[in-house]
Design an enzyme around this catalytic site. Structure first.
Site, PDB file in Angstrom:
ATOM      1  CG  ASP A   1      -1.649   1.266   1.491  1.00  0.00           C
ATOM      2  OD1 ASP A   1      -1.683   2.115   0.578  1.00  0.00           O
ATOM      3  OD2 ASP A   1      -2.223   1.414   2.588  1.00  0.00           O
TER       4      ASP A   1
ATOM      5  CD  GLU B   1      -5.036   3.478  -2.098  1.00  0.00           C
ATOM      6  OE1 GLU B   1      -5.903   4.219  -1.604  1.00  0.00           O
ATOM      7  OE2 GLU B   1      -3.914   3.878  -2.431  1.00  0.00           O
TER       8      GLU B   1
ATOM      9  CG  ASP C   1      -9.126   4.285   1.880  1.00  0.00           C
ATOM     10  OD1 ASP C   1      -8.683   5.020   2.783  1.00  0.00           O
ATOM     11  OD2 ASP C   1      -8.390   3.631   1.122  1.00  0.00           O
TER      12      ASP C   1
HETATM   13  P1  ADP Z   1      -2.833   7.204   3.428  1.00  0.00           P
HETATM   14  O1  ADP Z   1      -3.583   6.035   2.898  1.00  0.00           O
HETATM   15  O2  ADP Z   1      -3.247   8.489   2.780  1.00  0.00           O
HETATM   16  O3  ADP Z   1      -1.353   7.045   3.420  1.00  0.00           O
HETATM   17  P2  ADP Z   1      -3.474   6.407   6.157  1.00  0.00           P
HETATM   18  O4  ADP Z   1      -4.543   5.434   5.932  1.00  0.00           O
HETATM   19  O5  ADP Z   1      -2.185   5.947   6.687  1.00  0.00           O
HETATM   20  O6  ADP Z   1      -3.256   7.374   4.923  1.00  0.00           O
HETATM   21  O7  ADP Z   1      -4.070   7.525   7.102  1.00  0.00           O
HETATM   22  C1  ADP Z   1      -3.291   8.574   7.491  1.00  0.00           C
HETATM   23  C2  ADP Z   1      -4.158   9.605   8.134  1.00  0.00           C
HETATM   24  O8  ADP Z   1      -4.855   9.033   9.234  1.00  0.00           O
HETATM   25  C3  ADP Z   1      -3.323  10.746   8.648  1.00  0.00           C
HETATM   26  O9  ADP Z   1      -3.965  11.979   8.366  1.00  0.00           O
HETATM   27  C4  ADP Z   1      -3.329  10.483  10.140  1.00  0.00           C
HETATM   28  O10 ADP Z   1      -3.196  11.671  10.868  1.00  0.00           O
HETATM   29  C5  ADP Z   1      -4.694   9.862  10.337  1.00  0.00           C
HETATM   30  N1  ADP Z   1      -4.778   9.060  11.541  1.00  0.00           N
HETATM   31  C6  ADP Z   1      -3.991   8.028  11.915  1.00  0.00           C
HETATM   32  N2  ADP Z   1      -4.362   7.575  13.100  1.00  0.00           N
HETATM   33  C7  ADP Z   1      -5.412   8.338  13.497  1.00  0.00           C
HETATM   34  C8  ADP Z   1      -6.242   8.381  14.653  1.00  0.00           C
HETATM   35  N3  ADP Z   1      -6.046   7.528  15.656  1.00  0.00           N
HETATM   36  N4  ADP Z   1      -7.226   9.300  14.697  1.00  0.00           N
HETATM   37  C9  ADP Z   1      -7.420  10.174  13.686  1.00  0.00           C
HETATM   38  N5  ADP Z   1      -6.681  10.185  12.603  1.00  0.00           N
HETATM   39  C10 ADP Z   1      -5.687   9.286  12.497  1.00  0.00           C
HETATM   40 MG    MG Z   2      -4.467   4.537   2.226  1.00  0.00          MG
END
Ligand code: ADP
Ligand code: MG
Length: 602
Positions: A8, A171, A193
């Site tokens: 991912d 995804e 998502d």
């Molecule tokens: P991406 O797929 O865009 O890389 P992720 O699925 O890893 O993203 O999500 C990242 C986002 O989730 C970030 O904005 C992060 O701040 C937020 N995030 C991660 N954990 C938490 C949480 N416990 N509560 C709220 N937001 C969260």
């Molecule tokens: Mg993602």
């Protein structure tokens, strides 16, 4: 077959997983974390840092720490997304020669593909260490809304990382696999998502282990970073009001605020109230200035309610595009770190009228699903078949600058469509095939994927020639287009690949794999260009010759005919010099005809 890893490649965080012993598991990185920040930093002494080390030093090194490069992948600098990103990014964003967005650090240009490749290589290394064997094959995921250029650019990033990218899958589709949906019964699911940079909502049918995506909607520019930005604005305003200082142009302070905002947001997913404290944020003549503020979950929710609401609007659109009612949805899956926010869960539950499924860690679901897809490809898992859909309509530009769609959005891939087109001018010697992706009626409003010309159409009145255009999308969602002149019976076929920005030659150079082919590539491009020009000139010269033959002397006629013959032969030759010479001579002949045509009027 070798083990296939699932990756991912996220805007914010990336994750790698492998299918082993009957289940897919996340591979921790060398630091023991299950996800890796998609960040790459370059230190002044020439070191490259990837992942959490890069993230940790971002505060001290904001101009040389690249994050969210995925937002630029396969995009032009002048695209609204990149323009918007440029307003806030502390590092330098600039265009490549072809207009593609990229970054510049310490005077060196990096494409988003290269930045992605650094992250992918890190994950690959972690997998190799964990599995104690070489890993080359991978399945990589992309947001459902990625167009062809972005998908292709993601594949290129994989190649640059030394990976053999077997599949690029959406995804949400990967997430559905991770949740193990579809093994027994049948039904319709929604995958919501919300990550750091993108939002996708997909409606999928499944039955006897077969998934079919019915509709996908979303926004490639909506995610947790937007929530963080709202918080940063709030902190900026507060700080400005209290101290009279504006920190918008202080990259270090900005980065510290961004970090603090994200941390507070995450904490507020599990607690009701938190304190943001940034000592020594800046200083003026009166001394150091600190930022200290209590933030409640309520305040945060109020700040971003419209963002959450806009995701729900996309859900509404997706459900209606799928031609169903929300009550027909049997399961709702939450994916992406932002779905840990209680207000998001509430909004989703409220809209779909049921509690969403959170049985898989939303941060890891996509990578886990990619690993399962990898296992399907390598034969370790057999029974699931995936049917993806085309996220945006595909077509070509037709007369009047309109876009004619050949493949409608949400069509199931792989698919193929053939349509017959014609010329719009009399004696048109070639047609320009301009491949587009998007939903707007005017060609200019859509994304341009590729252009090519079909030459050698025999002289005919407009509307007479028949040009067959074939669109073919493979299982990866990658498009190839071919065109054929039915009139000549001669099959003349041109294939194009959606450009990812990095040309084939570019990638070769970066890989330093085939330096010796570079010159040949360049000659080929030049050759094609010259051939196109000479064929065009032959065509127009023949036509004007026919019209003005009576006015030319025997010697002039002989010379022109000879030049034409030489040009025709040169056009078939693979010799740049030969074509250039023939072109020059033929140009003189063409000028001579023009002179003759106007001789009587002077
Ligand atoms: P991406 O797929 O865009 O890389 P992720 O699925 O890893 O993203 O999500 C990242 C986002 O989730 C970030 O904005 C992060 O701040 C937020 N995030 C991660 N954990 C938490 C949480 N416990 N509560 C709220 N937001 C969260
Ligand atoms: Mg993602």
């Amino acid at each position: 077959m070798d083990k296939v890893i699932g990756i991912d490649l996220g805007t914010t965080n990336s994750c790698v997983a492998i299918y082993e012993g009957g289940t897919a598991q996340v591979i921790p990185n060398t630091e023991g974390s299950r996800t890796t920040p998609s960040m790459v930093a370059f230190t002044p002494d020439g070191q490259r840092l990837v992942g959490s080390i890069a993230k940790r030093q971002a505060v001290a090194n904001p101009q040389s720490t690249v994050f969210a490069a995925k937002r630029m992948i396969g995009r032009k600098l002048k695209s609204p997304e990149v323009q918007r990103m440029q307003l806030t990014a502390p590092y330098k964003i600039a265009a490549a020669d072809n207009g593609d967005a990229g970054v510049v650090v310490h005077g060196r240009r990096y494409s988003p593909q290269e930045i992605g490749a650094f992250v992918l290589r890190q994950l690959r290394d972690a997998a190799q260490e964990y599995l104690e064997q070489n890993v080359a094959d991978a399945v990589i995921t992309v947001p459902a809304y990625f167009d062809d250029a972005q998908r292709q650019a993601t594949r290129d990033a994989g190649r640059l990382a030394g990976l053999n990218v077997l599949r690029v899958i959406n995804e949400p589709t990967a997430a559905a696999l991770a949740y193990g949906i579809g093994a027994e019964a049948s039904g319709t699911i929604a995958v919501y998502d919300l990550g750091g940079g993108t939002f996708d909502i997909s409606i999928m049918d499944f039955s006897q282990g077969v998934f079919q995506v019915k509709a996908t909607h979303g926004d490639t520019f909506l995610g947790g970073e937007d929530v963080d930005a709202r918080l940063v604005d709030l902190l900026m305003d507060d700080f400005g009001r209290e101290t009279g200082l504006d920190l918008h142009n202080d990259p270090v302070a900005l980065q510290r605020m961004r970090d603090a905002a994200e941390r507070a947001k995450m904490e507020l997913s599990s607690i009701e109230e938190t304190e943001i404290s940034l000592p020594f944020l800046t200083a003026d003549t009166s001394g150091p200035k600190h930022l200290r503020r209590v933030l409640t979950r309520n305040e945060l929710e109020g700040l971003v309610q419209d963002l959450i609401e806009s995701t729900i609007e996309h859900c509404r659109d997706a459900v209606s595009a799928a031609g169903i009612g929300v009550e027909q949805i049997t399961d709702v899956l939450l994916v992406g770190g932002m779905t840990k926010m209680p207000a998001v869960q509430r909004a989703v539950a409220n809209f779909f009228g049921r509690q969403p499924n959170r049985s898989v860690n939303p941060d890891e679901a996509v990578a886990v699903g990619a690993a399962i897809q990898g296992a399907i490809l390598s034969g370790d898992v057999g029974e699931v078949v995936l049917l993806d859909v085309v996220p945006l309509s595909l077509g070509i530009e037709t007369s009047g600058g309109m876009m004619t769609k050949l493949i409608q959005r949400n069509a199931t891939v792989p698919c193929s469509l053939t349509e017959v087109f014609t010329t719009s001018d009399d004696y048109q010697p070639l047609v320009n095939i301009h491949v587009l992706q998007g939903e707007r009626p005017l060609a200019v409003d859509n994304t341009s994927l590729a252009r090519f010309e079909l030459v050698g159409i025999p002289p005919a009145l407009r509307g007479v020639p028949k040009i067959e255009v074939v669109f073919n999308i493979d299982a990866n969602g990658i498009l190839s287009v071919s065109a054929r002149d039915l009139g000549t019976k001669r099959e003349q076929q041109v294939r194009v690949r959606a450009t990812s920005g990095l040309t084939e030659a570019n990638i070769e150079r970066i890989l330093a794999e085939a330096e010796q082919f570079q010159d040949a590539d360049r000659v080929n491009v030049e050759l094609q260009e010259l051939r196109r020009r000479i064929q065009g000139l032959i065509y127009t010269t023949e036509r004007s010759l026919a019209e003005s033959a009576n006015y030319l002397t025997e010697t002039e006629l002989g010379q022109i005919r000879m030049d034409l013959e030489v040009a025709r032969r040169a056009a078939d030759a693979a010799d740049v010099q030969l074509i250039q010479n023939a072109l020059r001579e033929l140009e003189k002949s063409a000028f001579r005809i023009t002179e003759v045509m106007y001789r009587d009027f002077t």
